[in-house]
Design a protein around this motif. Structure first.
Motif, short mmCIF file in Angstrom:
data_model
loop_
_atom_site.label_atom_id
_atom_site.label_comp_id
_atom_site.label_asym_id
_atom_site.label_seq_id
_atom_site.Cartn_x
_atom_site.Cartn_y
_atom_site.Cartn_z
N LEU A 32 0.82 -1.21 0.00
CA LEU A 32 0.00 0.00 0.00
C LEU A 32 0.86 1.26 0.00
O LEU A 32 0.44 2.30 -0.50
N GLY A 33 2.03 1.15 0.58
CA GLY A 33 2.90 2.31 0.63
C GLY A 33 4.30 1.91 1.04
O GLY A 33 4.51 0.85 1.64
N LYS A 34 5.26 2.77 0.70
CA LYS A 34 6.67 2.52 1.02
C LYS A 34 7.28 3.83 1.50
O LYS A 34 7.07 4.87 0.87
N VAL A 35 7.99 3.77 2.62
CA VAL A 35 8.64 4.95 3.17
C VAL A 35 10.10 4.62 3.43
O VAL A 35 10.42 3.54 3.93
N GLU A 36 10.98 5.53 3.06
CA GLU A 36 12.39 5.40 3.38
C GLU A 36 12.81 6.64 4.15
O GLU A 36 12.65 7.75 3.66
N ALA A 37 13.29 6.44 5.38
CA ALA A 37 13.74 7.56 6.21
C ALA A 37 14.77 7.07 7.20
O ALA A 37 14.64 5.97 7.74
N ASP A 38 15.78 7.89 7.44
CA ASP A 38 16.81 7.59 8.44
C ASP A 38 17.43 6.21 8.24
O ASP A 38 17.69 5.49 9.21
N GLY A 39 17.63 5.81 6.98
CA GLY A 39 18.28 4.54 6.70
C GLY A 39 17.41 3.31 6.90
O GLY A 39 17.90 2.19 6.95
N VAL A 40 16.09 3.51 7.01
CA VAL A 40 15.16 2.39 7.21
C VAL A 40 14.10 2.44 6.11
O VAL A 40 13.58 3.50 5.77
N GLU A 41 13.81 1.27 5.56
CA GLU A 41 12.74 1.12 4.56
C GLU A 41 11.57 0.43 5.24
O GLU A 41 11.74 -0.58 5.92
#
Length: 82
Positions: A32-41
């Motif tokens: 449904l969605g994908k987030v990449e932030a602070d070295g985490v997927e």
């Protein structure tokens, strides 16, 4: 404490397939969605693909009560500084 099962997670284009060792069935879930932030997927799936006692599928950390959230550290990018 339940024995950890050997589970493979295959990430495709908009879908994730979860296959447990010893089972002929594979569970397919839409991303449904994908987030990449602070070295985490983090991948948010459209259904629950893990049992309540399961916390890890290989490199993926599991969370969620209604849908599964898969999270993992991203590989360091070549040439990046820490």
């Amino acid at each position: 404490m339940p024995k950890d099962s050997n589970v493979s997670v295959l990430v495709g284009e908009g879908v994730v397939t979860v296959k447990r060792e010893g089972s002929n069935r594979a569970v397919l879930a839409k991303v449904l969605g994908k987030v990449e932030a602070d070295g985490v997927e983090v991948l948010c799936l459209d259904r629950l693909v893990h049992e309540s006692h399961e916390q890890q599928f290989g490199e993926w950390t599991l969370a969620g009560a209604v849908t599964t959230l898969l999270s993992r550290s991203l590989s360091p990018i070549t040439g990046a500084t820490a």
